[in-house]
Write an enzyme that holds these catalytic residues in place. Structure first.
Site, PDB file in Angstrom:
ATOM      1  N   LYS A 153      37.745  45.202 -61.904  1.00 35.52           N
ATOM      2  CA  LYS A 153      39.093  44.868 -61.148  1.00 35.52           C
ATOM      3  C   LYS A 153      38.831  43.433 -60.451  1.00 35.52           C
ATOM      4  CE  LYS A 153      42.152  46.451 -57.544  1.00 35.52           C
ATOM      5  NZ  LYS A 153      42.521  47.668 -56.726  1.00 35.52           N
ATOM      6  N   SER A 184      46.805  50.249 -56.957  1.00 31.85           N
ATOM      7  CA  SER A 184      46.791  48.638 -57.117  1.00 31.85           C
ATOM      8  C   SER A 184      45.690  48.277 -58.454  1.00 31.85           C
ATOM      9  CB  SER A 184      46.178  47.793 -55.989  1.00 31.85           C
ATOM     10  OG  SER A 184      45.115  48.081 -55.815  1.00 31.85           O
ATOM     11  N   SER A 238      44.640  54.068 -54.799  1.00 32.34           N
ATOM     12  CA  SER A 238      44.702  52.849 -56.077  1.00 32.34           C
ATOM     13  C   SER A 238      43.813  53.015 -57.111  1.00 32.34           C
ATOM     14  CB  SER A 238      44.350  51.545 -55.242  1.00 32.34           C
ATOM     15  OG  SER A 238      45.099  51.249 -54.143  1.00 32.34           O
TER      16      SER A 238
END
Length: 487
Positions: free
Chosen positions: A74, A151, A175
């Site tokens: 990420k 996210s 997330s």
């Protein structure tokens, strides 16, 4: 040629050890697939870096399951010499000078970083739509009408699309675990402090967890073993001993007490989800587990989401004050220091981020702290106390991880309904208490997957992983990724 691109980490390791294929061959296959992908997964594709690393890996390390395995990270984890943007314009072209501890540990084990993945801007959001590159799509829907969630949208999509066997994300409210449900994956966040967050861009540090996506529970257990443990660079990292979690799977779950919270389950109206969930409960009972419906204060459960919003926005407002255009990132012009900061932040942040900063700043104002921020902290304490009391009698909480499969981008939720307040946002309780929590696939609605979620007591990762492993063994969802025909 064998489909090496779609193996789990453990299976790929076996292929390396048996010299069926080399890391360089796999990396080239992986990069080729990444370039063809249309789901808007990558902020930066590490093509040169990955090939260079793979070229140096010749002799397989039999006791190192990460050797030569491609993965994604990420883009809110710091990577020295590699762009790290947090999917925000305010960090466009930012290149860190140090590595996050998670990235460092994987690099030491010769795992190969394929790319930095998209996210909701600065990890704030749950739709995968607010990053500066636009929407990230669910690989299970080639029409690009359904979301993958956020996210950690890019990391989830990379594994769900079969591009890599695992990817690293971060989980502040759900997330990783919610996208894992939408992507048919295992999504695991260990206990808060179990894994160092050094080099992870802070959203809400009292809630932030390092977490990851895999296509098997055993791969998640291997990652937990590697990444857990004290890091002197992170004062909040735990000194609790680290177990070899990948060797603790497959044990009996006879007598394990599992709580199903009635108020949350009743808020779910999707019959496909409920039917699949009931089926998994029967599987658990057939293995000797005691699965019981329990009651909790519905008003306290409804308070999880508003409590999360106040605390996370307040912490985010404070943590991101350094994004001012003066230290790094793009800088807008202005006649004074204040003008430069105002102009940079106005242009650099999306509407969603500005809204959260307004909520956070308002909650932290001296005249509002008592009614908003302090009250939210007290409510968090009540919620954690209630779940700790539940864990006095039960080993695990088990519930559907989402109220249905992935929603369409144009679907609207009623933020005040029980569907939204309870079933769609309850997972944040595990961040409030720092509990280990794992989502795994339990069914499909049409061609779209959905998952169930286990949450356990702090530092009891082995219990959460083992029961998940036992359940996954009884279902046809091992190593799940998008194929043209999904059964």
């Amino acid at each position: 040629m064998k489909d090496y691109l779609h193996l789990t980490m453990e299976e790929l390791h076996t292929a390396y050890v048996e010299r069926e294929v080399t890391p360089l061959e796999v990396v080239k296959l992986c990069l080729e697939a990444c370039k063809k992908d249309t789901n808007n997964i990558f902020e930066y594709l590490c093509e040169k870096e990955a090939i260079s690393e793979a070229e140096g890996l010749i002799e397989p390390e039999e006791d190192n399951v990460f050797w030569g395995v491609p993965y994604c990270l990420k883009d809110n984890f710091s990577t020295k010499g590699i762009p790290t943007t947090g999917s925000s314009n305010i960090l466009a072209d930012y290149v860190p000078v140090f590595d996050a501890e998670v990235y460092h540990r994987l690099k030491e084990k010769h795992a190969i970083l394929i790319g930095k993945t998209t996210l909701d801007e600065l990890a704030m959001g749950g739709t995968g739509t607010s990053g500066h590159l636009g929407k990230t799509f669910n690989p299970y829907d080639p029409s690009h009408e359904h979301m993958i969630g956020g996210s950690s949208c890019g990391s989830c999509a990379a594994v769900a699309a079969g591009l890599v066997p695992f990817a690293i994300g971060s989980d502040t409210g759900d997330s990783v675990r919610k996208p894992a449900s939408y992507g048919g994956l295992v999504g695991f966040k260990p206990t808060w402090s179990r894994i160092s967050r050094y080099g992870l861009f802070p959203f809400a540090p009292s809630l932030d967890h390092v977490a990851y996506f895999t296509r098997s529970v055993k791969d998640a257990a291997s990652l937990t073993t590697l990444l857990s443990g004290r890091d002197e660079k992170d004062a909040t990292s735990s000194e609790q001993p680290v177990k070899k979690y990948n060797t603790l799977l497959g044990g009996s779950i006879k007598g394990l007490k599992i709580a199903v919270i009635d108020e949350i389950l009743k808020s779910i109206t999707d019959h496909d989800v409920l039917a699949a969930f009931d089926k998994t409960c029967e599987i658990l009972r057939s293995k000797g587990a005691i699965v019981s419906r329990v009651h909790m204060d519905a008003e306290l459960l409804r308070a999880i989401y508003p409590t999360y919003i106040i605390i996370s926005c307040a912490e985010a407002t404070s943590n991101n004050a350094n994004l001012d255009g003066l230290k790094f990132g793009p800088r807008e012009s202005g006649n004074t220091y204040e003008d430069i900061v105002t102009n940079t932040r106005t242009k650099g942040f999306s509407t969603l981020i500005k809204r959260r900063f307004v909520i956070g700043g308002y909650s932290l104002l001296k005249e509002n702290q008592q009614d908003l921020f302090i009250r939210a902290q007290r409510c968090r304490h009540l919620i954690v106390d209630a779940f700790n009391k539940l864990f006095d009698s039960y080993d695990l909480v088990y519930l559907p991880a989402s109220p249905s499969c992935a929603p369409r981008f144009d679907e609207k939720n009623d933020n005040l309904s029980d569907l939204y307040l309870l079933s769609d946002n309850y997972l944040a309780f595990a961040n409030f208490g720092g509990y280990p929590s794992l989502t795994l696939p339990i069914g499909f609605k049409g061609n779209l997957p959905f998952g169930g979620n286990f949450t356990g007591r702090i530092f009891e990762e082995e219990t959460v992983l083992n029961v998940s492993h036992v359940l996954m063994d009884e279902m046809p969802y091992y190593n799940l990724y998008y194929k043209e025909e999904v059964k």
